[in-house]
Scaffold this motif. Sequence first.
Motif, mmCIF file in Angstrom:
data_model
loop_
_atom_site.group_PDB
_atom_site.id
_atom_site.type_symbol
_atom_site.label_atom_id
_atom_site.label_comp_id
_atom_site.label_asym_id
_atom_site.label_seq_id
_atom_site.Cartn_x
_atom_site.Cartn_y
_atom_site.Cartn_z
ATOM 1 N N LEU A 1 0.898 -1.326 0.053
ATOM 2 C CA LEU A 1 0.071 0.008 -0.014
ATOM 3 C C LEU A 1 0.987 1.151 -0.031
ATOM 4 C CD1 LEU A 1 -1.858 -2.144 1.253
ATOM 5 C CD2 LEU A 1 -3.017 -0.194 2.522
ATOM 6 N N ALA A 2 0.366 2.165 -0.796
ATOM 7 C CA ALA A 2 1.107 3.694 -0.533
ATOM 8 C C ALA A 2 0.045 4.673 -0.057
ATOM 9 C CB ALA A 2 1.687 3.870 -1.737
ATOM 10 N N LEU A 3 0.315 5.249 1.191
ATOM 11 C CA LEU A 3 -0.743 6.137 1.615
ATOM 12 C C LEU A 3 -0.116 7.629 1.447
ATOM 13 C CD1 LEU A 3 -0.757 4.540 5.283
ATOM 14 C CD2 LEU A 3 -1.957 3.814 3.270
ATOM 15 N N LEU A 4 -0.738 8.169 0.387
ATOM 16 C CA LEU A 4 -0.203 9.390 -0.063
ATOM 17 C C LEU A 4 -1.141 10.629 0.606
ATOM 18 C CD1 LEU A 4 -0.720 8.832 -3.887
ATOM 19 C CD2 LEU A 4 0.965 8.080 -2.362
ATOM 20 N N SER A 5 -0.477 11.668 0.933
ATOM 21 C CA SER A 5 -0.597 12.903 1.599
ATOM 22 C C SER A 5 -0.068 14.175 0.808
ATOM 23 C CB SER A 5 -0.374 13.011 3.099
ATOM 24 O OG SER A 5 1.118 13.272 3.121
ATOM 25 N N PRO A 6 -0.632 15.195 0.907
ATOM 26 C CA PRO A 6 -0.123 16.159 0.133
ATOM 27 C C PRO A 6 1.284 16.536 0.237
ATOM 28 C CG PRO A 6 -2.133 17.183 1.216
ATOM 29 C CD PRO A 6 -1.771 15.705 1.716
ATOM 30 N N GLN A 7 1.822 16.002 1.539
ATOM 31 C CA GLN A 7 3.103 16.347 1.766
ATOM 32 C C GLN A 7 4.005 15.072 1.629
ATOM 33 O OE1 GLN A 7 0.864 16.637 4.531
ATOM 34 N NE2 GLN A 7 0.657 18.848 3.994
ATOM 35 N N GLY A 8 3.620 13.915 1.414
ATOM 36 C CA GLY A 8 4.630 12.757 1.050
ATOM 37 C C GLY A 8 3.835 11.344 0.850
ATOM 38 N N MET A 9 4.535 10.319 0.806
ATOM 39 C CA MET A 9 3.827 8.950 0.904
ATOM 40 C C MET A 9 4.597 8.015 1.907
ATOM 41 S SD MET A 9 4.405 8.398 -2.987
ATOM 42 C CE MET A 9 6.116 8.635 -3.913
ATOM 43 N N VAL A 10 3.832 7.284 2.376
ATOM 44 C CA VAL A 10 4.243 6.086 3.431
ATOM 45 C C VAL A 10 3.879 4.869 2.738
ATOM 46 C CG1 VAL A 10 3.760 5.117 5.666
ATOM 47 C CG2 VAL A 10 3.886 7.525 5.436
ATOM 48 N N PHE A 11 4.918 3.979 2.842
ATOM 49 C CA PHE A 11 4.446 2.585 2.260
ATOM 50 C C PHE A 11 4.331 1.678 3.522
ATOM 51 C CE2 PHE A 11 7.253 4.712 -0.838
ATOM 52 C CZ PHE A 11 6.568 4.672 -1.905
ATOM 53 N N GLN A 12 3.070 0.838 3.134
ATOM 54 C CA GLN A 12 3.022 -0.262 4.134
ATOM 55 C C GLN A 12 3.023 -1.711 3.392
ATOM 56 O OE1 GLN A 12 -0.733 0.366 6.137
ATOM 57 N NE2 GLN A 12 0.102 1.855 7.483
ATOM 58 N N ASN A 13 3.285 -2.740 3.967
ATOM 59 C CA ASN A 13 3.252 -3.987 3.562
ATOM 60 C C ASN A 13 1.942 -4.627 3.886
ATOM 61 O OD1 ASN A 13 3.308 -4.961 5.931
ATOM 62 N ND2 ASN A 13 5.672 -5.785 5.960
ATOM 63 N N ALA A 14 1.631 -5.918 3.676
ATOM 64 C CA ALA A 14 0.461 -6.603 3.717
ATOM 65 C C ALA A 14 -0.120 -6.660 5.162
ATOM 66 C CB ALA A 14 0.413 -7.876 3.150
ATOM 67 N N GLN A 15 1.273 -6.459 6.172
ATOM 68 C CA GLN A 15 0.872 -6.719 7.615
ATOM 69 C C GLN A 15 0.668 -5.294 8.313
ATOM 70 O OE1 GLN A 15 3.563 -8.531 6.256
ATOM 71 N NE2 GLN A 15 1.825 -10.211 5.870
ATOM 72 N N GLY A 16 0.814 -4.215 7.365
ATOM 73 C CA GLY A 16 0.610 -3.043 8.062
ATOM 74 C C GLY A 16 2.074 -2.329 8.263
ATOM 75 N N SER A 17 3.009 -3.061 8.167
ATOM 76 C CA SER A 17 4.546 -2.697 8.698
ATOM 77 C C SER A 17 5.175 -1.496 7.612
ATOM 78 C CB SER A 17 5.295 -3.753 8.903
ATOM 79 O OG SER A 17 4.929 -4.694 9.651
ATOM 80 N N VAL A 18 5.250 -0.405 8.363
ATOM 81 C CA VAL A 18 5.716 0.635 7.518
ATOM 82 C C VAL A 18 7.301 0.414 6.821
ATOM 83 C CG1 VAL A 18 6.402 3.243 7.318
ATOM 84 C CG2 VAL A 18 4.656 2.337 8.516
ATOM 85 N N PHE A 19 7.594 0.764 5.653
ATOM 86 C CA PHE A 19 8.878 0.463 4.791
ATOM 87 C C PHE A 19 9.095 1.499 3.911
ATOM 88 C CE2 PHE A 19 7.896 -1.206 0.970
ATOM 89 C CZ PHE A 19 6.622 -1.243 0.800
ATOM 90 N N THR A 20 10.693 1.767 3.720
ATOM 91 C CA THR A 20 10.898 2.663 2.671
ATOM 92 C C THR A 20 11.183 2.192 1.408
ATOM 93 O OG1 THR A 20 13.204 2.496 3.383
ATOM 94 C CG2 THR A 20 12.163 4.478 4.286
ATOM 95 N N LYS A 21 10.908 2.790 0.478
ATOM 96 C CA LYS A 21 10.880 2.223 -0.917
ATOM 97 C C LYS A 21 11.952 3.220 -1.718
ATOM 98 C CE LYS A 21 7.556 0.090 -4.118
ATOM 99 N NZ LYS A 21 8.094 -1.475 -3.936
ATOM 100 N N PRO A 22 12.860 2.849 -2.419
ATOM 101 C CA PRO A 22 13.793 3.701 -3.320
ATOM 102 C C PRO A 22 12.683 4.123 -4.469
ATOM 103 C CG PRO A 22 14.357 1.273 -3.476
ATOM 104 C CD PRO A 22 13.359 1.476 -2.646
ATOM 105 N N LEU A 23 13.094 5.474 -4.795
ATOM 106 C CA LEU A 23 12.078 6.271 -5.880
ATOM 107 C C LEU A 23 13.172 6.254 -7.053
ATOM 108 C CD1 LEU A 23 10.262 9.046 -3.789
ATOM 109 C CD2 LEU A 23 9.549 6.718 -4.516
ATOM 110 N N GLN A 24 12.721 6.320 -8.191
ATOM 111 C CA GLN A 24 13.380 6.451 -9.429
ATOM 112 C C GLN A 24 13.103 7.579 -10.212
ATOM 113 O OE1 GLN A 24 12.640 3.500 -12.419
ATOM 114 N NE2 GLN A 24 11.686 2.298 -11.094
ATOM 115 N N VAL A 25 13.889 8.257 -10.871
ATOM 116 C CA VAL A 25 13.865 9.531 -11.497
ATOM 117 C C VAL A 25 12.805 9.161 -12.544
ATOM 118 C CG1 VAL A 25 14.921 11.336 -12.658
ATOM 119 C CG2 VAL A 25 15.904 10.402 -10.871
ATOM 120 N N LEU A 26 12.074 10.135 -12.884
ATOM 121 C CA LEU A 26 10.957 9.919 -13.852
ATOM 122 C C LEU A 26 11.522 10.745 -15.268
ATOM 123 C CD1 LEU A 26 7.247 9.876 -14.020
ATOM 124 C CD2 LEU A 26 8.423 10.950 -15.778
#
Length: 611
Positions: free
Chosen positions: A214-239
Motif C-alpha cells: 500500500l502507499a498512503l499518499l498525503s499532500p506532503q509525501g507518501m508512506v509505504f505499508q506491507n500486507a501486515q501494515g508494517s511501514v517500510f521505505t522504498k527507493p524512488l527512481q527519476v522519471l
Amino acid sequence: MCGVVGFIGSENTAEILFNGLKTLEYRGYDSAGLALCQNNSFHILKAVGKLENLLREMQKNTSLDATMGIGHIRWATHGAPSLANAHPHISNDGKTVLVHNGIIENYKELKADLSAKGYRFSSDTDTEVAVVQIEDELKSAASFPQAVRQAMQKFRGAFAFLIMNKDNPQMLVAAKRNAPLLVGRGEKGMMAASDVPALAGHVSKFAYLDDDELALLSPQGMVFQNAQGSVFTKPLQVLSLSQEALSKNGFDHFMLKEINEQPAIVRSLLQRFLVQGKIVMPSFNLSAQEIENLTKIEIVACGTSLHAATVGKYVIEELADIPVEVEAASEYIYRKHPKNNNILLIGVSQSGETADTISAVKLAKQRGAHVLVLTNREDSSLVRFADSVLGLNAGLEISVAATKSYTAQLMMFYLLALYLTQERKTQQHDVLQKLQKNLMAVPVQMEEILADTKSVQRCAEKYAKAQDFIYVSRGVNVATALEGALKLKEISYINANAYPAGELKHGPIALLDEKMPVLSVLMPGSPNYDKLLSNSQEAKARHARLIAVTSARDKNLKSLFDDVLQVPEVPEILSPLTANIPLQLLAYFMANKLGRDVDKPRNLAKSVTVE
Ligand code: AGP
C-alpha cells in the motif's frame, strides 16, 4: 484495459486527473469517471464513451476546486459500458470511493455475503463489491488503511486500487496485486497511476508498488505499508519520460509516428547486440552448455506478438536447428504438457502485462523451464517471472495497433537465432557473417520504403471500400500475411483473413470473385516464389483483384497483379522485416481514408490484463 490515476496536493486536481487519463487513453476504454474530494464531500462525474464526454461533464461543474481525487477509464469486463458500471464506485454509506484496474475473481461470493449483511449494489461490476467490502471492514478496522488491507486478504484476482475515505480527507490509498500501479512525488503533490505517462510533468520521482503493498499518499509525501501494515521505505527512481515520447512529433497519428521509428529501432538493437562481428547477449542467462543441451523451445504470446513468435520459430529452426513450438498463450495454459527437461520457454509481450502470457509463463516456470521474456516494458509484471530478459527498447508504443514493437520483436528473434546458432555452431561462420551483413542493411532499406509511400496510399484509396480481404504467403512470410491482416482488421474494421497460400484451394477459394482483393507477400529466391505465382494465377482465374508485396523486379508481375508494392531486395529469411512495412501503411491509410480512430480502434485495449 482500465487505467487509474489519482492526485493529492495543491493544484487543480480535476485538470491533472483528466490530463492523466488522456495519457492512458491508449490502453483502450469505453467509459470514464472522476471522484473529487472537496470540503470533505465527494463529487462524482462519469461519462460513457470518449474522455471528451467526461470533459463536458466537468465543464458543467467548473466551480469544483478539489485537492484530492481519483480518475478512471474503464474497458468493460463485468457489465456493459454504462454510467452505473463506470468507475468510481462508492460505498453504501457514501464515505468510501474507489477506482480499480483488474478483476476481483471471487466477487460473486463476496457479493452474496455482503448482500446477506444488507448491503445493496447498483452496478454489475466486481469493483463495487470491492468498495463495499472495504466499507464493511471499516466497521472492525482500527484505521482506513487497515480496512483496505483486511479487504485485500479476501480478494482473489488482480487489482490496482485508488481509494478515498471521507473521514481521512488528507489520505489517498493506493494498493495493488497482479496489476501495475505506480506512485510518484512532485512539487505540487503526490500522484498514483497505472502507467508512467500519466505521471509525466507532475512528478519527478516515482516507484512501482509491488504486490500487496500500500502507499498512503498525503499532500506532503507518501508512506509505504506491507500486507501486515508494517511501514517500510522504498527507493524512488527519476522519471525520465521525454515529452517527445508522448507527442506525435508532427505526425497525424501515433501509429504513423511509430511506423516511422522502426529503422532507428532496428539500428539501435543491432548496435546493442552485434559487437565486433559477434552476437552478445549478457542478459540471456543460459550457458553455452545449457544452450547445447536444449531439446525444445516453446514460445507463448498473443496477437501481434504471436506473429513475431511465428517468425522466430521459422528462423530458429532454420538456423539453430532446435525444434520450436509456438502457441497462443491463452491455449497453452489450458492443456497438458508432457514432461520434458531442457526446455527454454520464451514469453513475448510488448506490454508485459498480457494476462494470458503471464499465466503461461508462470505455468512453464512451475514445470522448471528456463523462462526468457522478450518485452518492450522491462518494468512490467511479466519480467518478474523471467530467468532472462531481452528488452526491446522500442520506446513507449502509444497506438493500440502494435507496429514498432512487432519490428523490434522480429529483430530480437533474428538476433536470438543468430546467438543460438553461434553458441551451438550449427552454421558455417560465413553464413552467419553474411546474415549479419544483410541485417545491417535493413534500417536503410526500411527508410527507402518509408521515404516514398505514394504507391501504398494509392492502393489504400483504391481498396478502401472492400468489405473483405485475403492475405496469403508461404514460408516465413505466412506470419507477415497474418500480421498484415490483423492490422487491417484492427484499425479499419475490414474483415481480413490470412492463409498459407497453399491452403487457398482447400476452401477459401470459394470466397473469390471480382470484389475480393487477395494480397500476396512473395519474395524471390526460394521455391515459395514460383508456388505463390501459381496460387496467384488460381486466384486470378476466379477474378480476384490481386496485390503483390514483393522485392522481385519481374516485369511480368504487372500483368498478373493489379497492384505491385515494391520493397527492396533482402534474403527471403529476413524479408518479414521489410515486407511488413507496406502492410502496416496499407492498414493505416485505409483506416484513415475510412475515417476510423486509427490510434484508438473500437473495442481494443493496448494491454489486455484479463484472461
Ligand atoms: C496488436 O496490434 C494488438 N493490439 C494485440 O494483438 C496485441 O499484440 C496483443 O494483445 C498482445 O499484446 P502484448 O504484446 O502486449 O502482450
